[in-house]
Design an enzyme around this catalytic site. Structure first.
Site, mmCIF file in Angstrom:
data_model
loop_
_atom_site.group_PDB
_atom_site.id
_atom_site.type_symbol
_atom_site.label_atom_id
_atom_site.label_comp_id
_atom_site.label_asym_id
_atom_site.label_seq_id
_atom_site.Cartn_x
_atom_site.Cartn_y
_atom_site.Cartn_z
ATOM 1 N N GLU A 323 0.873 -1.199 0.076
ATOM 2 C CA GLU A 323 -0.104 -0.080 0.042
ATOM 3 C C GLU A 323 0.860 1.262 -0.061
ATOM 4 O OE1 GLU A 323 -4.234 -1.434 1.825
ATOM 5 O OE2 GLU A 323 -2.754 -0.426 3.385
ATOM 6 N N GLU A 438 -6.132 -7.253 -1.835
ATOM 7 C CA GLU A 438 -6.712 -7.338 -0.511
ATOM 8 C C GLU A 438 -8.096 -6.701 -0.539
ATOM 9 O OE1 GLU A 438 -4.912 -5.249 2.610
ATOM 10 O OE2 GLU A 438 -2.848 -5.404 2.013
#
Length: 632
Positions: A323, A438
């Site tokens: 991320e 995710e």
């Protein structure tokens, strides 16, 4: 006794479906009989002059022939005729996107205002077909099919124009069609499904037990039987506990590979969690200047990848950070948010140089025949503007990577529509496949401990997907469907086995796992399999076609492909209209890996313009296709 004349009374009545109208003109005159005469050009009229009550029968006897005569002249409303709608749900059944035990398929169209008409299709005679009989008038209709989930969510056909058909006067059957036409998926493994199981060894050491139908079973067996084919493992640089270190991750990877799963390695480049709010330098790299930091990053990446390679633990994907849409290795590679204080050319130069160092080290440490792909992972799966801001900078610096990875949690990242819009833009824009690495959804809003959960109220839910085991499964099937039909190559669930354990890590995720509080597998674990039975996620095809490098490119790029058995090979470049631009390989090739370059010229040696192109590989063993972007 005479009755004086009365004023006329006229009643006009339109004829449905035509420009004609009947005008009844009543006049009460004792001396005249009824007569028939035309009125306006677009109408007919009946003028009746009625005698006194004693002559009613004579008047009616005179009027009846004219009434019947008028009936023959006036157009009649078209009667409704039986129409059969039939749709082939076979592709959706096989992909796991439709389950007739919980879902229904309906037809709606302009004939019912595209509103719920309760035209629910039932299983037909053909395998995978569903049909319904509806009464419709003759004429042209427009319609589409849709799936209605158990919680009320609607999945419309959307990748096609409205279906149209001319209803014959006697009715008939509209053409049998496949739902939404899934025949042109972007990649052979577009339905790949996986899970991040990084916590599993720690939880199992604390006594976590996983069950199917109440019976204990190994976690990896349960995951594989449910249709998952990929396991993601995160790695921290020097963690305080051993479970996220290199030795423990290698041990876990051996179990994963022995069980037949593909591996995704998620390099956090931190000693603990890395996400958009924290990208802390490992303690070993604190105070290191940028050039030395890039060297340390490259050396660490090469060492880790080499360890997996040396132990025969093939890596299907490697994530270069976790991320990282706000940057990595703060503050050296920090870029923050668009227009923020860290969004400067100097910071972008630093970040892209770090990513290039990591990518180059990973490529050098990977075997050339392994087909490993590098992922750049961003968090805001539904935020197209933020993703483009980040990826535009990477494209400008020609950063080397293969796959765009996204997180998608709807309570943070927007609606399913926003996810789909983002996926459909990013893939073609940057010439790379996209993967949701995710995602998660709750099966309950209850809690098993006092930690407090990330999702604990109805305001965090998506309309049509309740916080129930079935609602969780429906949501995941639709995320996976959106990924597969939007140019994506897979969907990975984050920590489905993160169940409550005594003495374990704090757990705000317990109601987002794919097991209940007692470790029993929930229906959502099967989001990667087809309805009625799990189907393993397809492995990397033996006829393989890798993403070109670099991409985007100018002036040239390298394409690598693999052939299962020696034989004829066609590798060609096409434009967006499907026209062949040039043939790169058009002869026989030996078994194994090959590579060829393209310099942006057509078959006559002329430069082609900037834009998105496809390159397609065809062999007797299979076919594959990918996108690439040429920037002049």
């Amino acid at each position: 006794m005479r009755v004086g004349s009365l004023p006329p009374v006229m009643v006009a009545h339109p004829i449905p479906g035509s420009s004609l109208r009947v005008v009844l003109d009543f006049r009460y005159d004792p001396d005249t009989m009824c007569e028939f005469a035309p009125r306006a050009p677009a109408s007919w009229s009946i003028m009746m002059r009625l005698r006194p009550p004693i002559d009613r029968w004579n008047t009616l006897r005179c009027l009846l022939p004219w009434i019947f005569y008028c009936a023959t002249l006036l157009p009649a409303t078209a009667p409704a005729a039986p129409v059969t709608f039939r749709v082939d749900m076979g592709p959706y059944l096989a992909a796991g996107y439709f389950d007739p035990s919980t879902d229904t398929v309906e037809v709606r169209g302009d004939f019912d205002g595209w509103a719920a008409g309760q035209r629910v299709l039932q299983a037909g005679a053909g395998q995978g077909t569903f049909e319904v009989l509806a009464d419709l008038p003759a004429g042209g209709i427009a319609y589409k099919f849709l799936i209605v989930r158990s919680g009320g969510a609607e999945v419309w056909e959307e990748d096609i124009p409205n279906r149209t058909w001319q209803v014959p006067a006697a009715g008939g059957a509209a053409p049998t069609v496949p739902f939404d036409d899934l025949s042109d998926l972007a990649a052979p493994d577009a339905r790949r499904a996986g899970a991040d199981l990084s916590y599993a060894p720690w939880l199992e050491a604390l006594g976590a037990t996983y069950r199917r139908d109440g019976q204990p079973a190994p976690l990896l067996d349960l995951a594989g039987d449910a249709g998952l084919g990929l396991v993601r493992l995160r790695l921290w640089h020097t963690p305080d506990e051993p479970w996220h270190g290199l030795a423990a991750t290698l041990d876990h990877a051996r179990r994963v590979r022995t069980a037949g799963f593909d591996l995704m390695l998620d390099l956090h480049y931190c000693d603990s969690w890395a996400d958009p709010g924290q990208q802390t330098l490992p303690a070993a790299w604190q105070g290191v200047a940028l050039p030395a930091l890039a060297d340390s990053l490259a050396a660490y990446t090469a060492r880790v990848v080499a360890r997996f390679t040396d132990e025969g633990l093939a890596l299907r994907y490697v994530q270069l950070g976790n991320e990282i849409d706000a940057g990595l290795l703060w503050d050296a590679g920090r870029v923050g948010w668009p227009g923020g204080p860290w969004d400067t050319p100097a910071q972008w130069d630093a970040l892209t140089s770090l990513l290039q160092a990591a990518a180059g080290a990973a490529r050098a440490a990977l075997p050339p025949d392994e087909g490993t792909e590098l992922i750049v992972h961003l968090s805001p799966g539904g935020d197209n503007a933020r993703c483009r801001w980040f990826l535009d900078h990477l494209a400008a610096a020609a950063v080397d990577y293969d796959v765009i990875g996204l997180s998608y949690y709807p309570w943070w990242h927007g609606s399913l529509w926003q996810l789909e819009t983002n996926l459909r833009d990013l893939g073609p824009r940057y010439g790379k496949p996209v993967m949701v690495v995710e995602t998660a959804y709750p099966w309950t809003l209850a809690a098993a401990d006092g930690t407090g959960n990330f999702v604990d109220g109805p305001e965090d839910l998506v309309a049509g997907y309740p916080a129930t085991p079935q609602g969780q499964l429906d949501f995941l099937r639709d995320v996976r469907r959106i990924v597969a039909t939007s140019g994506g190559v897979g969907t990975v669930y984050w920590e489905p086995a993160f169940i409550p354990t005594t003495g374990g890590p704090q757990n705000p995720w317990e109601n987002l796992a794919l097991f209940d509080f007692g470790g029993n597998a929930l229906p959502g674990l099967g989001f990667g399999g087809a309805a009625g039975g799990a189907t393993p996620a397809p492995a990397l095809p033996r006829t393989g076609l890798l993403q070109n490098q670099p991409n985007p490119f100018n002036p040239g790029t390298l394409i690598r492909y693999r052939v299962e058995r020696a034989g004829p090979v066609d590798l060609s470049v096409y434009d967006l209209a499907g026209r062949r631009v040039c043939t790169l390989v058009g002869n026989t090739a030996a078994e194994g890996w090959h590579q060829v370059s393209w310099t942006g010229r057509d078959g006559q040696g002329r430069d082609v313009p900037s834009g998105l192109y496809f390159y397609a590989l065809e062999t007797p063993q299979g076919a594959a296709r990918r996108r690439m972007t040429l920037l002049r």
